[in-house]
Design an enzyme around this catalytic site. Structure first.
Site, PDB file in Angstrom:
ATOM      1  CB  ILE A 108     -11.823  91.254 -36.122  1.00  0.00           C
ATOM      2  CG1 ILE A 108     -11.219  89.333 -35.611  1.00  0.00           C
ATOM      3  CG2 ILE A 108     -12.608  91.066 -35.471  1.00  0.00           C
ATOM      4  CD1 ILE A 108     -11.028  89.133 -35.463  1.00  0.00           C
ATOM      5  CB  CYS A 109      -8.860  94.213 -39.552  1.00  0.00           C
ATOM      6  SG  CYS A 109      -7.196  94.729 -39.941  1.00  0.00           S
ATOM      7  CG  LEU A 110      -7.304  89.405 -36.088  1.00  0.00           C
ATOM      8  CD1 LEU A 110      -7.484  88.264 -35.967  1.00  0.00           C
ATOM      9  CD2 LEU A 110      -6.837  90.147 -35.039  1.00  0.00           C
ATOM     10  CD  GLN A 152      -7.307  94.643 -34.186  1.00  0.00           C
ATOM     11  OE1 GLN A 152      -8.032  94.880 -33.391  1.00  0.00           O
ATOM     12  NE2 GLN A 152      -6.559  93.299 -34.813  1.00  0.00           N
ATOM     13  CG  LEU A 153     -12.144  96.234 -40.695  1.00  0.00           C
ATOM     14  CD1 LEU A 153     -13.373  97.738 -40.344  1.00  0.00           C
ATOM     15  CD2 LEU A 153     -11.808  95.553 -41.334  1.00  0.00           C
TER      16      LEU A 153
END
Length: 299
Positions: free
Chosen positions: A97-99, A133-134
């Site tokens: 996940i993109c964070l 979001q990815l």
């Protein structure tokens, strides 16, 4: 969780990165939280498994979620990557996940944060909007509440325990711990940055990001600064205080400023073209103009 904080026999304990990982694992074990836990695998210190409660007062509040954290070889100079194993309706299961605390945004990561800070931030990220979001999922609140109820019985094949059992063990260890189980706060940089990270970070040129990443030192370059960054982390409250001020600059001694200006003026004057050269050029231009006029009038 089927993990251990003991270092394998083949681990290079002289490495600042390894020492940092072992210290973080020991700190999380010695100061447990009833809301989350994380430990490295016995076979690989760079792969951690985490379990956390959903954030309170949210569709995830009744849920318990399991996932994996992958540390890069240059950790903590570079951020970890995260993925959930438990279906939750907010993030895709088994997908990175993109964070703003993950490898997708190395420019926002700070080496002092560590795994505990990342877990606290990860819980808060569950309440944010997906916004393309990815690794994010757009689902209804009802679906997320249903998945939260089902999440407690999820069992990781590696840890061989359900999420409910892991969190129950965390609660018991927290009660038995000599020190208080005080939680950490989400760093101020993340509080202000995660809401608009998809708008501001998406527009950042990739070349600028690459230059920033390449400028960071690696823990294996033998420099003392890299080693200090790799081993140091904030164990309690990693948020940066807003009232930290820089020490005042020393006042110049009497006459120093005047001398500085004089020196600067002298340097500027020496770099300029002398006045007599300017006058000579003007005289030559006038003389050439007079000769041209004389030739034209003579015809």
């Amino acid at each position: 969780m089927a993990t251990s904080t003991a270092s394998p026999s083949h681990t290079n304990t002289k490495s600042p990165t390894i020492r940092r990982i072992l210290r973080e694992a020991a700190e999380l074990s010695n100061t447990p939280s009833p809301d989350y836990t994380a430990e490295p695998l016995e076979s690989d210190l760079f792969e951690w498994h985490f379990t956390l409660r959903g954030p309170p007062n949210s569709p995830y509040s009744q849920g318990i979620y399991h996932g994996r954290i992958i540390l890069p070889p240059a950790y903590p100079l570079r951020p970890p990557s995260f993925r959930f194993s438990t279906p939750n309706g907010r993030f895709e299961a088994n997908r990175e996940i993109c964070l703003s605390i993950s490898g997708h945004h190395e420019e926002t990561w700070q080496p002092a944060w560590g795994i505990r800070t990342a877990l606290v931030a990860l819980r808060s990220f569950m309440e944010t909007d997906v916004l393309g979001q990815l690794g994010g999922l757009e689902t209804t609140e009802a679906v997320r509440r249903r998945l939260a109820q089902e999440s407690t019985s999820f069992k990781c094949a590696v840890c061989a325990r359900t999420n409910a059992d892991i969190i129950a063990d965390c609660e018991d260890r927290c009660k038995q711990a000599a020190s208080s189980c005080s939680d950490v706060s989400v760093p101020a940089e993340l509080n202000m940055g995660w809401r608009d990270e998809l708008e501001t970070r998406r527009d950042q040129p990739s070349s600028s990001r690459s230059e920033r990443i390449s400028s960071q030192p690696s823990p294996g370059d033998g420099t003392s600064d890299a080693a200090e960054l790799a081993e140091g982390f904030v164990q309690t409250t990693p948020s940066v205080s807003d009232d930290v001020t820089q020490p005042p600059l020393p006042m110049p001694a009497p006459g120093t400023q005047r001398n500085t200006l004089t020196t600067s003026q002298a340097r500027t004057g020496s770099d300029e073209v002398p006045l007599w050269i300017d006058r000579a050029i003007v005289a030559l231009v006038i003389l050439l103009a007079a000769l041209v006029l004389k030739v034209l009038l003579g015809r």
